[in-house]
Design a protein around this motif. Structure first.
Motif, PDB file in Angstrom:
ATOM      1  N   TRP A   1     -10.849 -10.489   0.167  1.00 16.92           N
ATOM      2  CA  TRP A   1     -10.964  -9.809   1.462  1.00 16.92           C
ATOM      3  C   TRP A   1      -9.595  -9.315   1.939  1.00 16.92           C
ATOM      4  CZ3 TRP A   1     -14.040  -7.422   4.725  1.00 16.92           C
ATOM      5  CH2 TRP A   1     -13.634  -7.259   6.053  1.00 16.92           C
ATOM      6  N   LEU A   2      -8.632 -10.214   1.933  1.00 20.11           N
ATOM      7  CA  LEU A   2      -7.317  -9.867   2.480  1.00 20.11           C
ATOM      8  C   LEU A   2      -6.595  -8.809   1.638  1.00 20.11           C
ATOM      9  CD1 LEU A   2      -5.912 -13.365   3.538  1.00 20.11           C
ATOM     10  CD2 LEU A   2      -6.852 -11.584   5.014  1.00 20.11           C
ATOM     11  N   ASN A   3      -6.753  -8.903   0.337  1.00 16.03           N
ATOM     12  CA  ASN A   3      -5.971  -8.011  -0.528  1.00 16.03           C
ATOM     13  C   ASN A   3      -6.683  -6.724  -0.911  1.00 16.03           C
ATOM     14  OD1 ASN A   3      -3.802  -9.747  -0.551  1.00 16.03           O
ATOM     15  ND2 ASN A   3      -4.366 -10.717  -2.471  1.00 16.03           N
TER      16      ASN A   3
ATOM     17  N   PRO B   1     -10.337  -3.702   6.099  1.00 17.69           N
ATOM     18  CA  PRO B   1     -10.083  -2.305   6.481  1.00 17.69           C
ATOM     19  C   PRO B   1      -8.588  -1.983   6.537  1.00 17.69           C
ATOM     20  CG  PRO B   1     -11.552  -3.394   8.050  1.00 17.69           C
ATOM     21  CD  PRO B   1     -11.026  -4.460   7.154  1.00 17.69           C
ATOM     22  N   HIS B   2      -8.308  -0.719   6.374  1.00 16.18           N
ATOM     23  CA  HIS B   2      -6.954  -0.163   6.517  1.00 16.18           C
ATOM     24  C   HIS B   2      -5.967  -0.669   5.467  1.00 16.18           C
ATOM     25  CE1 HIS B   2      -8.730   1.149  10.206  1.00 16.18           C
ATOM     26  NE2 HIS B   2      -8.715  -0.056  10.743  1.00 16.18           N
ATOM     27  N   ILE B   3      -6.497  -1.168   4.347  1.00 20.05           N
ATOM     28  CA  ILE B   3      -5.597  -1.541   3.251  1.00 20.05           C
ATOM     29  C   ILE B   3      -5.095  -0.263   2.590  1.00 20.05           C
ATOM     30  CG2 ILE B   3      -5.543  -2.520   0.911  1.00 20.05           C
ATOM     31  CD1 ILE B   3      -5.475  -4.692   2.860  1.00 20.05           C
TER      32      ILE B   3
ATOM     33  N   PRO C   1       2.617  -1.680   7.448  1.00 21.13           N
ATOM     34  CA  PRO C   1       1.206  -1.575   7.800  1.00 21.13           C
ATOM     35  C   PRO C   1       0.343  -1.192   6.604  1.00 21.13           C
ATOM     36  CG  PRO C   1       2.570  -0.411   9.394  1.00 21.13           C
ATOM     37  CD  PRO C   1       3.475  -0.828   8.276  1.00 21.13           C
ATOM     38  N   GLY C   2      -0.714  -1.956   6.397  1.00 21.55           N
ATOM     39  CA  GLY C   2      -1.642  -1.628   5.318  1.00 21.55           C
ATOM     40  C   GLY C   2      -1.289  -2.242   3.972  1.00 21.55           C
ATOM     41  N   ARG C   3      -0.107  -2.819   3.879  1.00 18.49           N
ATOM     42  CA  ARG C   3       0.302  -3.434   2.619  1.00 18.49           C
ATOM     43  C   ARG C   3       0.059  -4.930   2.673  1.00 18.49           C
ATOM     44  NH1 ARG C   3       0.634   0.742  -0.914  1.00 18.49           N
ATOM     45  NH2 ARG C   3       2.078   2.342  -0.197  1.00 18.49           N
ATOM     46  N   THR C   4      -0.300  -5.492   1.546  1.00 14.17           N
ATOM     47  CA  THR C   4      -0.516  -6.928   1.496  1.00 14.17           C
ATOM     48  C   THR C   4       0.669  -7.605   0.829  1.00 14.17           C
ATOM     49  OG1 THR C   4      -1.541  -6.953  -0.693  1.00 14.17           O
ATOM     50  CG2 THR C   4      -2.973  -6.470   1.177  1.00 14.17           C
TER      51      THR C   4
END
Length: 340
Positions: free
Chosen positions: A58-60, A64-66, A98-101
DNA sequence: AACCATTGCAACCGCGAATCC
DNA sequence: AGGATTCGCGGTTGCAATGGT
């Protein structure tokens, strides 16, 4: 007794996620949220997966917005700067992008960015693609004065060595009030072995490698963490959040032709010209100059953070200094500086 | 075409921290 | 208070894709 497993290993699927699993997880979370319990989530969502695996997916990937794909040069710069400052705290670094994991940033660093920097001699070459040294957890973000010597030693061999030595050296905090910019004497008061003497004319040389070595002039003064730097909108009295600026100082050497300076920087294979106009604080001696400036061409930059974020970061990292918490953010014009 | 090496990235693992009970 | 549980992080691994010979 060993640690209890987080799930029944025999009954969970491992390996790549199928599109069906992705849509199940996405659908469930969008409808119900995570419920604050990842361990229980897969069963509720009808997935034969470990809770940790669901969380990671989910997180990676699914949330949304990944942002996937190429990193911009601005992102490169932020990663370099933060890695140099705080080391491999990928979640903190990713928090600035923003948007990066964290996983993305970590992979990007390990597979691409590190190579770029190795190519220009900013990080040491490593033999194995997966090998990199973890900063000991006992080492605080602001490490002790004892780290100093190694900082200088490392500085002999590259442009940002102590930065990329993955440690964050702090001397003592210096509090200043008023609006006078820090002078070299200020540095001298907190930096052991500091030298603020100009190179004598007899020492002026066309050998850039000598001029490039900052420890010749300012031993140990590599980086600055400055709270409430002059010129930044840091006054808390007007409701604007106080900021901290993290910046690297770099030292240039170059030729001076009627103040049209052609600085250069050693990339390990020779000197590359950079665009730079001589600054008022630079020292021009004969046909040479030496100065200090952020070199944005080489990934050095200043970053502005909310003061509270930096405090949290420092405190979270187990600083051995008790001073960051006592930074006087409410005092108009108050400053705190750390040299490392 | 076949084989091997390298690369890129998703996913896993283990541990310390945080939270719960 | 303290043991159990869960979360979050950083390091590492596995593997498919790609490149080179």
């Amino acid at each position: 007794m060993g640690r209890a497993p987080c799930c029944d290993k025999a009954n969970v699927k491992k390996g790549p996620w199928s599109p069906e699993e992705d849509s199940k997880l996405k659908e469930y979370i969008e409808k119900n949220g995570t419920g604050g319990n990842w361990i229980a989530l897969p069963q509720k969502a009808g997935l034969k997966r470990c809770g940790k695996s669901c969380r990671l997916r989910w997180l990676n990937y699914l949330r949304p917005h990944i942002k996937h794909g190429e990193f911009s040069s601005e992102e490169d710069r932020i990663i370099c700067t933060l890695f140099a400052t705080i080391g491999s705290r990928w979640s903190i670094i990713a928090g600035q992008l923003p948007g990066r994991t964290d996983n993305d940033v970590k992979n990007y660093w390990n597979t691409k960015l590190k190579k770029k920097l190795m190519a220009v001699g900013l990080v040491p070459h490593l033999n194995h693609r997966h090998s990199y040294t973890r900063k000991p957890s006992s080492q605080s973000l602001f490490s002790s004065h004892a780290s100093y010597q190694s900082s200088n030693t490392l500085y002999q061999s590259s442009v940002l060595p102590s930065s990329f030595a993955n440690s964050f050296h702090s001397l003592s905090p210096l509090y200043m009030t008023g609006t006078t910019p820090p002078s070299t004497l200020d540095f001298a008061s907190v930096v052991p072995n500091f030298s603020n003497e100009k190179p004598s004319s007899s020492s002026v040389t066309t050998d850039n490698s000598l001029l490039m070595n900052p420890s010749t002039y300012y031993p140990g003064k590599d980086n600055i963490l400055m709270f409430g730097s002059e010129g930044s909108p840091n006054s808390s009295s007007d409701g604007i959040k106080q900021e901290a600026v993290i910046g690297f100082q770099n030292y240039f050497a170059g030729n001076n032709h009627n103040n049209e300076v052609e600085p250069s920087i050693d990339d390990g294979q020779g000197f590359i010209p950079t665009s730079y106009s001589v600054q008022g604080s630079d020292q021009i001696i004969g046909n040479n100059f030496w100065g200090e400036k952020l070199n944005e061409d080489f990934g050095e930059t200043s970053l502005r953070y909310d003061l509270e974020d930096v405090k949290k970061l420092i405190i979270h990292s187990g600083s051995d200094l008790d001073t960051p918490a006592s930074v006087d953010a409410s005092k108009d014009g108050a400053r705190a500086m750390y040299y490392f």
